[in-house]
Design a protein around this motif. Structure first.
Motif, PDB file in Angstrom:
ATOM      1  N   ILE A  23      62.327  48.930  56.099  1.00 29.69           N
ATOM      2  CA  ILE A  23      63.214  47.863  55.591  1.00 29.69           C
ATOM      3  C   ILE A  23      62.452  46.593  55.175  1.00 29.69           C
ATOM      4  N   CYS A  24      61.209  46.470  55.601  1.00 32.56           N
ATOM      5  CA  CYS A  24      60.454  45.243  55.321  1.00 32.56           C
ATOM      6  C   CYS A  24      60.171  45.125  53.814  1.00 32.56           C
ATOM      7  N   PRO A  25      60.597  44.033  53.171  1.00 32.52           N
ATOM      8  CA  PRO A  25      60.357  43.910  51.730  1.00 32.52           C
ATOM      9  C   PRO A  25      58.879  43.913  51.362  1.00 32.52           C
ATOM     10  N   GLN A  58      51.056  37.925  53.929  1.00 28.20           N
ATOM     11  CA  GLN A  58      52.078  38.390  52.977  1.00 28.20           C
ATOM     12  C   GLN A  58      53.421  38.661  53.647  1.00 28.20           C
ATOM     13  N   CYS A  59      53.518  38.380  54.942  1.00 35.76           N
ATOM     14  CA  CYS A  59      54.823  38.444  55.609  1.00 35.76           C
ATOM     15  C   CYS A  59      55.665  37.292  55.073  1.00 35.76           C
ATOM     16  N   LEU A  60      56.873  37.598  54.637  1.00 39.39           N
ATOM     17  CA  LEU A  60      57.749  36.589  54.032  1.00 39.39           C
ATOM     18  C   LEU A  60      58.496  35.755  55.073  1.00 39.39           C
ATOM     19  N   GLU A  61      58.326  36.129  56.329  1.00 44.21           N
ATOM     20  CA  GLU A  61      59.092  35.483  57.416  1.00 44.21           C
ATOM     21  C   GLU A  61      60.591  35.483  57.103  1.00 44.21           C
ATOM     22  N   CYS A  62      61.030  36.610  56.563  1.00 40.75           N
ATOM     23  CA  CYS A  62      62.445  36.741  56.199  1.00 40.75           C
ATOM     24  C   CYS A  62      63.302  37.106  57.415  1.00 40.75           C
TER      25      CYS A  62
END
Ligand code: SF4
Ligand code: SF4
Length: 152
Positions: A23-25, A58-62
């Protein structure tokens, strides 16, 4: 060290779950961004290669991984821990260093574009809070030394 930032028992569950991967964008769109590999390496004590990897930035912290996690843990914790360690060692991408320098200087990560705001009928931007931030930074530096600030 990573064990002060991470719960390894929860990470062991991650190694069996792997739901984040699906699920991680960032996982879905960036080649080489692989939560399964990061968790496997952390558990094996073989995480050094990730400290210098662009992927940890590159983790969007979404928080998508946190929302779906049955442990309410989230793969982002692993990325945050790796970035914290990288920052402490001064291993940050130039963009992060530039962003930090600008934030310390202006209290913002970018200057408001006034013509665009006017066109969109947006109000004048509020004060940046720079003075308050610098006071807090001074207190932090006094208490902890200069360790841990990405721009140092
Ligand atoms: S953080 Fe949660 S959802 Fe993601 S792999 Fe670990 S246990 Fe699964
Ligand atoms: S917070 Fe980071 S690791 Fe979690 S889903 Fe978003 S991009 Fe992926």
């Amino acid at each position: 060290m990573l064990d002060t930032h991470l719960d390894f028992k929860l990470l062991e569950m991650c190694a069996r779950c792997e739901a984040c991967y699906h699920i991680c964008p960032s996982s879905l769109n960036i080649e080489g961004y692989d939560p399964r590999a990061v968790i496997k390496d952390i558990l094996a004590g073989d995480y050094e290669k990730w400290i210098t990897s662009k992927h940890i930035w590159q983790c969007l912290e979404c928080h998508h991984c946190l929302e779906i996690c049955f442990q309410h843990y989230g793969f982002e914790n692993a990325m945050t821990a790796l970035r914290t360690l990288a920052a402490k060692r001064g291993v940050t991408p130039p963009q992060v260093k530039r962003g930090w320098d600008m934030f310390v200087k202006t209290g913002r990560l970018g200057e408001p574009i006034m013509p665009a705001r006017k066109k969109l009928s947006l109000p004048e931007p509020g004060a940046s809070g720079k003075e308050e931030f610098l006071k807090l930074l001074g207190v932090y530096r006094e208490a902890k030394g200069r360790e841990g600030t990405p721009a140092e």
